[in-house]
Design an enzyme around this catalytic site. Structure first.
Site, mmCIF file in Angstrom:
data_model
loop_
_atom_site.group_PDB
_atom_site.id
_atom_site.type_symbol
_atom_site.label_atom_id
_atom_site.label_comp_id
_atom_site.label_asym_id
_atom_site.label_seq_id
_atom_site.Cartn_x
_atom_site.Cartn_y
_atom_site.Cartn_z
ATOM 1 N N ARG A 544 -2.697 0.210 6.652
ATOM 2 C CA ARG A 544 -3.889 -0.491 7.111
ATOM 3 C C ARG A 544 -4.325 0.072 8.461
ATOM 4 N NH1 ARG A 544 -3.000 -5.609 8.598
ATOM 5 N NH2 ARG A 544 -0.778 -5.150 8.626
ATOM 6 N N LYS A 659 9.171 4.844 2.442
ATOM 7 C CA LYS A 659 8.725 5.554 1.240
ATOM 8 C C LYS A 659 8.568 7.046 1.524
ATOM 9 C CE LYS A 659 5.897 1.523 0.338
ATOM 10 N NZ LYS A 659 4.516 1.033 0.592
HETATM 11 C C1 LIG Z 1 3.934 0.521 1.664
HETATM 12 C C2 LIG Z 1 2.537 0.138 1.686
HETATM 13 C C3 LIG Z 1 1.976 -0.444 2.831
HETATM 14 C C4 LIG Z 1 2.763 -0.658 4.101
HETATM 15 O O1 LIG Z 1 2.670 0.499 4.912
HETATM 16 P P1 LIG Z 1 3.137 0.485 6.443
HETATM 17 O O2 LIG Z 1 3.071 1.927 6.832
HETATM 18 O O3 LIG Z 1 4.540 -0.029 6.457
HETATM 19 O O4 LIG Z 1 2.189 -0.361 7.190
HETATM 20 C C5 LIG Z 1 0.652 -0.779 2.808
HETATM 21 N N1 LIG Z 1 -0.111 -0.572 1.715
HETATM 22 C C6 LIG Z 1 0.385 -0.002 0.601
HETATM 23 C C7 LIG Z 1 -0.502 0.230 -0.558
HETATM 24 C C8 LIG Z 1 1.721 0.368 0.542
HETATM 25 O O5 LIG Z 1 2.201 0.912 -0.576
#
Ligand SMILES: *Cc1c(COP(=O)(O)O)cnc(C)c1O
Length: 811
Positions: A544, A659
Site C-alpha cells: 500500500r 514473500k
Molecule cells: C503481502 C501483501 C501485502 C502486505 O505487504 P507489506 O509489504 O507487508 O505491506 C499487501 N498486499 C498484498 C496484495 C499482499 O500480497
C-alpha cells in the site's frame, strides 16, 4: 488427440460439469467456461472434505478457534484448491483436451479482494495454515459485494473503480440457505426489574456464505464464513402496491448496504456510521453462530470458554466483547461476574499498529445511536476496570484517564483497543520489535497492570501460495535438491544452505530467477507499455502507498541516480552503472492525497527517465497498476531486491518482506518490523540494513529534528528536491509537487526521509557492487531462501494455537 479420460477421473468430471453445470457445448468452451468447469469439479471434492471435517470436529466436540476479521485478502482459489486436492494433473488433462494451459484458464478467475493489504492477507495466510494444521477453525467476515477498488492509472494519476467480483458469480461459495441470524440496531434500552431490555429500531438478516479453505497434505479444511446483509422482508410491499417503488427499494437498500463495500482502512468520516454497523453486523452474526453451535454440542454456556477461542484481528471486531456480554447476561440470564470471566478467557487480540492516529475510536454519541445497549455494557466494563486499576495507583488520575475505555478529551470516544485489551486474556504484536514497543509505548499502562497478558507472534506467510504456487521454477529446483517436504515444513529449506556453494545449483537458481524476471518483464510491458531488460537488477517496492512506508524515499534515490547517470555516465567508480528496473505497485486510500501524489510523481518521473536516450536501459522506473494478490504472485518471484524502508519503529511487521526473501530477493531495509528477524534468520552478510534505528529516531525527534540541515548540507539531495519542485518532471504544472516537498522541508519530514537519505544511497551503492558479482549475489539469494523457514505462517499459527488459543494442532 489426447486419450479419452477414464470415466471417474477428475478430467471426466470436469467435462461433465462443462455440460451439466456450466451448460455449454464442450467443443465450444471458452477459457472462462473451462475455469468454471474445473472449479466445479474441485468444489465437489472440497464439499466432501468440508462435510467430513465438520462431522469429525462435531464428533470430537472439538475446541475451536474463531478468527474474526473485517478483511480476508484471499486472491484466486483455483490453483490453490487443485494443489491441495492433488488434482493438478487431473486439471491439466482436462484442459489439455481443449488445448488450453492451466495458467491461461486460471487467469480468468477474479481475485477475491476482501481486504486492503497486509492485515487482510495475513488472515488469508492464517486460514491456509489453520486448515493445513488440521485446527478446528472458522474465519468469520463480511461477504462484500464490492471488494478492494480496482486501480487504474490515467495520466499518471490513480483512478478508482468498483470491484464487482461477484458479478458473474463465484464457483467457490456455498450459500447456507438455512443459516440466517437477525442483527439489530439503534433504538433504546429499558430497565425492567433490574434487567436491561434493548428495544432496537431496526433489524437486518445476516445470511451465511461459506468458502471452503483446503488444507495441504491433509483432508482437513477450514471454513471462511462470510455474512451478507439482507432486508428482513424483501421489499416494502405496501409501498410497492401503492406505486411508491422508490420507497420500496430504499427500505431494502438501507439494510443491504451494510455488506456492499469494503472501506479502504485509512478513509475519513464519510460512511463512518455504516462502518460501525458493518463491524457490529458481522460480529453479532458470528457470535450467534458460535453460540448456537456450542449449545448444540454442549447444551450449556457455562463451559463456553473451555470450548471456544475467539480471536480479534485488530480492533474492528472489538465490539464482540460487549456483544458476548450482552448475549450471556441479557439473553441467557447469566450473572455479570461469571459472564465476564468467560468473556476474558474466550477473547484474544492482535494489535497491528503503533501509530496513535490509526487506533480505532468511536464517538460515544454515535455508539449511543447505533448500539445503545453495548454502550451501557462498555460503561460498566470500564467502571469495574477503573475501580480495579485504581487500587494499584491510588489517586493517580492521569493513569486512570490513560487507561479508560473512554477518551474524555474533546468529543468523548470509545477506545476500541482498550476494550480489546481489557476483554482479552492475551494481546499480541506481530514482530518482536512491534511487541516490545507496544508494551513500552501505547500499551505501557496496561502492561504495568498485566505484564503476562502481552506477547509476540511474529507474522508469517503460507509457502503453498507464496512459493509452491507463485514460483513453480524454484519449487521444482527445491523438490529436486531437498525433497518435497518444505511445503508442509518450511524449516526444510535449511537443507538448501550448503548448496549455495555448489556452482551447478547456483546456475540452476539463476536460470529460474531469469525466467521469472522475463515473466515479470512481460507483465510490465503488458500493463505499462514499458520494455525492460530482464538482465537488469529488478528493484521492487510493492505494498500500500503510505508515507510511513516511504515510497518517496525510494523515488528520491531513483531521481538521484538519474542525475548521477547523466552527470557521470562511467559510473560512480568508473565501472559503469548497474542497469536497474525500479518497480512500484500499490494502492493509495481514496482520501489520502499525499499517497496519491506519490503515485503521480512515480509516473511523472518515470516518463522523463524512461524516455531519456542518455539513460537507455541503465534505469527504468515503472508502476504496475492494481496491486493485489494475483499481481503479487507474479512480482515476488521476479524480484532481485526487496525494498522495506519504513521509518524504524513504524512498520508493525510486514509480510511482503517475507514473500520476497522467500523467493530469493535480497532485502534493503531499515531496522524495523520483521526485517530485524529476517536479518537474524539469513545472517548480516545477506541483507542490507541502513538508516536510523528506532531509539535513534525517538532521540532525534525528541531533540528537534531539522530536515533543512540535510537539504543544505547534501548537494545531491538538494539537487533531487530542486528538480522536483522546479517542475522538471511536471513541466505542464511546475508546482504539482510543492506540497510533497514542502512537507519534507517545512512540514517537519515526519518520517525522516532526509535523515536516512545518505545512508540509503550509500547502501544502494553496496547493492550495485554485489550485483556486479553474479555468483556472490546468487549465493546470498540462496542463503535468503534457505533461512526463511521460520517465516511460514504454519509456525505462526502453531504458536497462536499453543500459547493463545490452547488448541493442540493435530499431527
Ligand atoms: C503481502 C501483501 C501485502 C502486505 O505487504 P507489506 O509489504 O507487508 O505491506 C499487501 N498486499 C498484498 C496484495 C499482499 O500480497
Amino acid at each position: 488427440m489426447s486419450p479419452t479420460p477414464s470415466p471417474h477421473s477428475f478430467a471426466a468430471r470436469t467435462e461433465e460439469h462443462l455440460l451439466h453445470t456450466v451448460g455449454v457445448a464442450p467443443a465450444a468452451a471458452s477459457a472462462t467456461e473451462l475455469m468454471h468447469a474445473v472449479a466445479q469439479a474441485a468444489r465437489a471434492e472440497l464439499a466432501q472434505r468440508w462435510v467430513q471435517t465438520q462431522a469429525a470436529d462435531r464428533g470430537a466436540r472439538a475446541r475451536r478457534v474463531y478468527y474474526l476479521s473485517m478483511e480476508f485478502l484471499i486472491g484466486r482459489t483455483l490453483s490453490n484448491a487443485l494443489a491441495a486436492l492433488g488434482q493438478n494433473d487431473g486439471a491439466a488433462e482436462a484442459l489439455g483436451a481443449h488445448a488450453k494451459a492451466m495458467e491461461e484458464v486460471a487467469d480468468h478467475e477474479p481475485d477475491a479482494a476482501l481486504g486492503n493489504g497486509g492485515l487482510g492477507r495475513l488472515a488469508a495466510c492464517f486460514l491456509d495454515s489453520m486448515a493445513s494444521l488440521g485446527l478446528p477453525s472458522f474465519g468469520y467476515g463480511i461477504r462484500y459485494e464490492y471488494g478492494m477498488f480496482a486501480q487504474e492509472i490515467q495520466n499518471g494519476a490513480q483512478v478508482e473503480h468498483p470491484d464487482p467480483w461477484l458479478a458473474d458469480g463465484t464457483p467457490w461459495e456455498f450459500p447456507r440457505w438455512e443459516l440466517s441470524y437477525p442483527v439489530r440496531f439503534g433504538g433504546w434500552v429499558e430497565h425492567v426489574d433490574g434487567k436491561a431490555v434493548w428495544r432496537p429500531a431496526g433489524e437486518v438478516a445476516a445470511k451465511a456464505y461459506d468458502l471452503v479453505i483446503p488444507g495441504h497434505g491433509t483432508k482437513k479444511v477450514s471454513t471462511l464464513r462470510l455474512w451478507k446483509a439482507t432486508a428482513p422482508a424483501h421489499i416494502d410491499l405496501n409501498a410497492f402496491n401503492t406505486g411508491d417503488y422508490q420507497r420500496a427499494a430504499t427500505a431494502k437498500n438501507e439494510y443491504e448496504n451494510i455488506s456492499w463495500v469494503l472501506y479502504p482502512n485509512d478513509s475519513t468520516p464519510a460512511g463512518r456510521e455504516l462502518r460501525l454497523k458493518q463491524e457490529y453486523f458481522f460480529v453479532a452474526a458470528s457470535i450467534q453462530d458460535m453460540v448456537k453451535r456450542h449449545l448444540d454440542e454442549h447444551g450449556t454456556l457455562s463451559n463456553l470458554a473451555d470450548q471456544v477461542a475467539i480471536h480479534l484481528n485488530d480492533t474492528h471486531p472489538a465490539i464482540g466483547v460487549a456483544e458476548l456480554m450482552r448475549v450471556l447476561v441479557d439473553e441467557h440470564g447469566m450473572d455479570w461476574t461469571p459472564a465476564w470471566a468467560i468473556c476474558r478467557r474466550t477473547f484474544s487480540y492482535t494489535n497491528h499498529t503503533l501509530m496513535p492516529e490509526a487506533l480505532e475510536t468511536w464517538p460515544v454519541g454515535l455508539m449511543q445511536h447505533v448500539l445503545p445497549r453495548h454502550l451501557e455494557i462498555i460503561f460498566r466494563i470500564n467502571k469495574e476496570f477503573l475501580d480495579f486499576a485504581a487500587q494499584f495507583r491510588p489517586g493517580d488520575n492521569g493513569f486512570l484517564s490513560r487507561l479508560s475505555l473512554i477518551d474524555e478529551a474533546g468529543e468523548r470516544r470509545v477506545r476500541m483497543a482498550h476494550l480489546s485489551i481489557v476483554g482479552s486474556h492475551k494481546v499480541n504484536g506481530v514482530s518482536k520489535l512491534h511487541s516490545d514497543l507496544l508494551v513500552q509505548t501505547i500499551f505501557a499502562d496496561f502492561a504495568a497492570l498485566w505484564p503476562e497478558r502481552f506477547t509476540n507472534m511474529t507474522n508469517g506467510v503460507t509457502p503453498r501460495r507464496w512459493l509452491a504456487q507463485a514460483n513453480p521454477g524454484l519449487s521444482s529446483l527445491l523438490d529436486r535438491h531437498i525433497g518435497h517436504g518444505w511445503r508442509r515444513d518450511l524449516d526444510e529449506l535449511h537443507k538448501l544452505a550448503p548448496l549455495a556453494a555448489n556452482p551447478e545449483v547456483r546456475t540452476e537458481f539463476m536460470e529460474v530467477k531469469r525466467a521469472n524476471k522475463a515473466r515479470l518483464a512481460a507483465l510490465i510491458a503488458r500493463t505499462t507499455g514499458v520494455q525492460v531488460n530482464p538482465d537488469a537488477l529488478f528493484d521492487v517496492q510493492v505494498k500500500r502507498i503510505h508515507e510511513y512506508k516511504r515510497q518517496l524515499l525510494n523515488v528520491l534515490h531513483v531521481i538521484g541516480r538519474y542525475q548521477a547517470i547523466l552527470a557521470n555516465p562511467k559510473g560512480p567508480d568508473g565501472q559503469g552503472w548497474v542497469p536497474r528496473v525500479v518497480l512500484f505497485a500499490g494502492k493509495a486510500a481514496s482520501s489520502y492525497h499525499m499517497a496519491k501524489q506519490i503515485i503521480r510523481l512515480i509516473h511523472d518521473a518515470g516518463r522523463v527517465i524512461n524516455n531519456d536516450p542518455r539513460v537507455g536501459d541503465l534505469l527504468k522506473l515503472v508502476f504496475i497498476p492494481n496491486y493485489g494478490v494475483s499481481v503479487a504472485e507474479t512480482i515476488m518471484p521476479g524480484a532481485d531486491l526487496s525494498e522495506q524502508i519504513s521509518t524504524a519503529g513504524t512498520e508493525a511487521s510486514g509480510t511482503g518482506n517475507m514473500k520476497l526473501a522467500l523467493n530469493g530477493a535480497l532485502t534493503i531495509g531499515t531496522d524495523d518490523g520483521a526485517n530485524i528477524e529476517i536479518r537474524e534468520a539469513v545472517g548480516d552478510a545477506n541483507i542490507f540494513i541502513f538508516g536510523l534505528k528506532t531509539p535513534e529516531v525517538q532521540a532525534l525527534r525528541a531533540s528537534g529534528y531539522q530536515p533543512m540541515r540535510h537539504y543544505e548540507g547534501q548537494p545531491d539531495l538538494k539537487a533531487v528536491l530542486d528538480a522536483i519542485t522546479g517542475g522538471q518532471f511536471s513541466p505542464e504544472e511546475p508546482g504539482r509537487y510543492r506540497g510533497l516537498v514542502d512537507a519534507l522541508l517545512w512540514g517537519g519530514d515526519h518520517y525522516m526521509l532526509l535523515a536516512d537519505y545518505a545512508s540509503y544511497v550509500a547502501t544502494q551503492r553496496e547493492v550495485d557492487a554485489l550485483y556486479r558479482q553474479p555468483a556472490a549475489w546468487c549465493q546470498r539469494a540462496i542463503a535468503n531462501v534457505a533461512g526463511m523457514g521460520v517465516f511460514s505462517s504454519d509456525r505462526t499459527i502453531r504458536e497462536y494455537a499453543r500459547q493463545i488459543w490452547r488448541i493442540e494442532p493435530k499431527p
